[in-house]
Design a protein around this motif. Structure first.
Motif, PDB file in Angstrom:
ATOM      1  N   SER A  51       0.859  -1.188   0.000  1.00 17.02           N
ATOM      2  CA  SER A  51       0.000   0.000   0.000  1.00 17.02           C
ATOM      3  C   SER A  51       0.891   1.232   0.000  1.00 17.02           C
ATOM      4  O   SER A  51       1.707   1.421   0.900  1.00 17.02           O
ATOM      5  CB  SER A  51      -0.904   0.012   1.239  1.00 17.02           C
ATOM      6  OG  SER A  51      -1.716  -1.147   1.288  1.00 17.02           O
ATOM      7  N   ASN A  52       0.747   2.075  -1.014  1.00 15.09           N
ATOM      8  CA  ASN A  52       1.573   3.279  -1.129  1.00 15.09           C
ATOM      9  C   ASN A  52       0.963   4.401  -0.298  1.00 15.09           C
ATOM     10  O   ASN A  52       0.238   5.261  -0.805  1.00 15.09           O
ATOM     11  CB  ASN A  52       1.708   3.693  -2.597  1.00 15.09           C
ATOM     12  CG  ASN A  52       2.521   2.695  -3.393  1.00 15.09           C
ATOM     13  OD1 ASN A  52       3.544   2.207  -2.908  1.00 15.09           O
ATOM     14  ND2 ASN A  52       2.068   2.372  -4.587  1.00 15.09           N
ATOM     15  N   ILE A  53       1.266   4.394   0.990  1.00 18.22           N
ATOM     16  CA  ILE A  53       0.669   5.348   1.921  1.00 18.22           C
ATOM     17  C   ILE A  53       1.034   6.785   1.556  1.00 18.22           C
ATOM     18  O   ILE A  53       0.212   7.689   1.619  1.00 18.22           O
ATOM     19  CB  ILE A  53       1.144   5.036   3.353  1.00 18.22           C
ATOM     20  CG1 ILE A  53       0.803   3.590   3.725  1.00 18.22           C
ATOM     21  CG2 ILE A  53       0.527   5.996   4.353  1.00 18.22           C
ATOM     22  CD1 ILE A  53       1.414   3.135   5.029  1.00 18.22           C
ATOM     23  N   PHE A  54       2.300   6.997   1.201  1.00 20.31           N
ATOM     24  CA  PHE A  54       2.786   8.343   0.897  1.00 20.31           C
ATOM     25  C   PHE A  54       3.016   8.539  -0.600  1.00 20.31           C
ATOM     26  O   PHE A  54       3.896   9.292  -0.999  1.00 20.31           O
ATOM     27  CB  PHE A  54       4.098   8.611   1.633  1.00 20.31           C
ATOM     28  CG  PHE A  54       4.002   8.451   3.120  1.00 20.31           C
ATOM     29  CD1 PHE A  54       3.066   9.157   3.851  1.00 20.31           C
ATOM     30  CD2 PHE A  54       4.860   7.601   3.795  1.00 20.31           C
ATOM     31  CE1 PHE A  54       2.987   9.023   5.224  1.00 20.31           C
ATOM     32  CE2 PHE A  54       4.792   7.460   5.168  1.00 20.31           C
ATOM     33  CZ  PHE A  54       3.855   8.168   5.895  1.00 20.31           C
ATOM     34  N   SER A  55       2.259   7.864  -1.443  1.00 17.72           N
ATOM     35  CA  SER A  55       2.504   7.821  -2.886  1.00 17.72           C
ATOM     36  C   SER A  55       3.802   7.068  -3.129  1.00 17.72           C
ATOM     37  O   SER A  55       4.333   6.419  -2.230  1.00 17.72           O
ATOM     38  CB  SER A  55       2.533   9.226  -3.512  1.00 17.72           C
ATOM     39  OG  SER A  55       3.748   9.883  -3.201  1.00 17.72           O
ATOM     40  N   SER A  56       4.351   7.137  -4.324  1.00 20.14           N
ATOM     41  CA  SER A  56       5.589   6.403  -4.618  1.00 20.14           C
ATOM     42  C   SER A  56       6.272   7.009  -5.835  1.00 20.14           C
ATOM     43  O   SER A  56       5.661   7.738  -6.615  1.00 20.14           O
ATOM     44  CB  SER A  56       5.298   4.914  -4.867  1.00 20.14           C
ATOM     45  OG  SER A  56       4.522   4.754  -6.039  1.00 20.14           O
ATOM     46  N   GLY A  57       7.546   6.682  -5.977  1.00 22.48           N
ATOM     47  CA  GLY A  57       8.281   7.079  -7.160  1.00 22.48           C
ATOM     48  C   GLY A  57       8.940   8.438  -7.114  1.00 22.48           C
ATOM     49  O   GLY A  57       9.661   8.810  -8.053  1.00 22.48           O
ATOM     50  N   GLY A  58       8.730   9.197  -6.027  1.00 20.65           N
ATOM     51  CA  GLY A  58       9.312  10.533  -5.955  1.00 20.65           C
ATOM     52  C   GLY A  58      10.829  10.507  -5.938  1.00 20.65           C
ATOM     53  O   GLY A  58      11.488  11.330  -6.588  1.00 20.65           O
ATOM     54  N   GLY A  59      11.404   9.562  -5.193  1.00 25.32           N
ATOM     55  CA  GLY A  59      12.861   9.467  -5.112  1.00 25.32           C
ATOM     56  C   GLY A  59      13.482   9.106  -6.447  1.00 25.32           C
ATOM     57  O   GLY A  59      14.507   9.678  -6.844  1.00 25.32           O
ATOM     58  N   LYS A  60      12.857   8.182  -7.145  1.00 22.25           N
ATOM     59  CA  LYS A  60      13.382   7.779  -8.455  1.00 22.25           C
ATOM     60  C   LYS A  60      13.279   8.927  -9.456  1.00 22.25           C
ATOM     61  O   LYS A  60      14.205   9.168 -10.249  1.00 22.25           O
ATOM     62  CB  LYS A  60      12.610   6.561  -8.974  1.00 22.25           C
ATOM     63  CG  LYS A  60      13.193   5.978 -10.244  1.00 22.25           C
ATOM     64  CD  LYS A  60      12.488   4.687 -10.630  1.00 22.25           C
ATOM     65  CE  LYS A  60      13.126   4.068 -11.882  1.00 22.25           C
ATOM     66  NZ  LYS A  60      12.457   2.795 -12.261  1.00 22.25           N
ATOM     67  N   SER A  61      12.174   9.650  -9.409  1.00 22.06           N
ATOM     68  CA  SER A  61      12.005  10.793 -10.313  1.00 22.06           C
ATOM     69  C   SER A  61      13.050  11.872 -10.040  1.00 22.06           C
ATOM     70  O   SER A  61      13.604  12.472 -10.968  1.00 22.06           O
ATOM     71  CB  SER A  61      10.602  11.390 -10.172  1.00 22.06           C
ATOM     72  OG  SER A  61       9.618  10.448 -10.532  1.00 22.06           O
ATOM     73  N   LEU A  62      13.331  12.109  -8.755  1.00 17.46           N
ATOM     74  CA  LEU A  62      14.340  13.103  -8.400  1.00 17.46           C
ATOM     75  C   LEU A  62      15.717  12.671  -8.881  1.00 17.46           C
ATOM     76  O   LEU A  62      16.498  13.490  -9.379  1.00 17.46           O
ATOM     77  CB  LEU A  62      14.349  13.327  -6.888  1.00 17.46           C
ATOM     78  CG  LEU A  62      15.380  14.324  -6.361  1.00 17.46           C
ATOM     79  CD1 LEU A  62      15.179  15.703  -6.987  1.00 17.46           C
ATOM     80  CD2 LEU A  62      15.302  14.420  -4.833  1.00 17.46           C
ATOM     81  N   ALA A  63      16.019  11.382  -8.745  1.00 17.47           N
ATOM     82  CA  ALA A  63      17.312  10.866  -9.199  1.00 17.47           C
ATOM     83  C   ALA A  63      17.459  11.044 -10.708  1.00 17.47           C
ATOM     84  O   ALA A  63      18.527  11.441 -11.200  1.00 17.47           O
ATOM     85  CB  ALA A  63      17.446   9.393  -8.817  1.00 17.47           C
TER      86      ALA A  63
END
Length: 261
Positions: free
Chosen positions: A195-207
């Protein structure tokens, strides 16, 4: 005394509460599990979490002719730990210091601790880009510093703060080893549903935006940080253990490449 330290890795985040100390602790434990001698330096003077995370809150630091002797977590002395938490009379004591006194203490941590010969020194820093960070950067710049790991969570507000940390590293010429997205979903221990409580993928997008490596996403697991032990050894088949194993493998490969340059 950092003369005997082969590799130094900084753990940074522009945002508080992203689990940076937990990541630092588990990375140190995982490196120890791989057979390395490791040091863990907690320079978060106002919020030293490492003693609690490793169940070392009742330990004390002693002096020897070479300087401060760190606290060891094991009889083989393969993981050495230093934190201001060991110097406080009570874990409830607060540090109410101005900048110069903070920087003076961090300089002592970087010059007066007798680490002996260790393979990796993990430095857990406070959030932000303040006096403490500048002091660390100035003291490790001429040493074998591999670079920095930036820890974020998936939320947009955390990503924005970590973006500032990227700028700080580039302005101070600290190499960025990669970005870790912590608290990346909650994996149910019963059905393995994420369950993506805080959404997901932000770290990868920033990288991708910053053209730096994305080291991995670490899911939430309530068992992490409770026992003071490595999740890689105690929860070997869990998603969180797999994430830390992957991150450590990437870091050790990167360290070998840096040593060969």
């Amino acid at each position: 005394m950092l003369d005997g330290v082969k590799h130094i890795i900084l753990v940074l985040s522009g945002k508080g509460g992203v689990g940076k100390s937990t990541v630092s602790t588990q990375l140190a434990l995982a490196l120890k599990d791989k057979g390395f001698k490791v040091g863990l330096l907690d320079v978060d003077l106002c919020g030293p979490s490492v003693p609690h995370l490793l169940n070392l809150e009742d330990q004390e630091v002693h002096q020897c002719p070479e300087g401060w002797v760190p606290v060891y977590t094991d009889q083989d002395q393969r993981l050495a730990v230093m934190s201001i938490g060991f110097l406080l009379k009570s874990k409830n004591d607060s540090i109410i210091w101005r900048g110069p006194k903070k920087t003076g203490m961090i300089k002592q941590f970087l010059t007066d601790v007798y680490w002996q010969d260790i393979d990796y020194l993990i430095i857990d820093t406070p959030p932000g880009t303040s006096d403490e960070h500048i002091t660390v950067m100035e003291n490790v710049r001429q040493l074998p510093c591999d670079g920095a790991i930036l820890v974020t969570t998936p939320q947009a507000v955390a990503i924005e703060d970590v973006r500032k940390e990227l700028t700080f590293c580039r302005k101070t010429s600290i190499p960025i080893l990669g970005i870790v997205e912590n608290m990346s979903g909650f994996v149910c221990p019963h059905c393995s549903t994420c369950s993506n409580i805080f959404s997901s993928g932000g770290g990868k997008s920033l990288a991708e935006y910053a053209s730096v490596p994305f080291l991995g996403a670490i899911p939430i697991d309530p068992r992490v940080g409770v026992t003071g032990q490595s999740v890689v050894s105690t929860l070997p088949n869990s998603p969180v253990a797999n994430a830390f194993s992957s991150i450590v493998n990437q870091l050790t490969v990167e360290s070998m490449e840096i040593s060969e340059r």
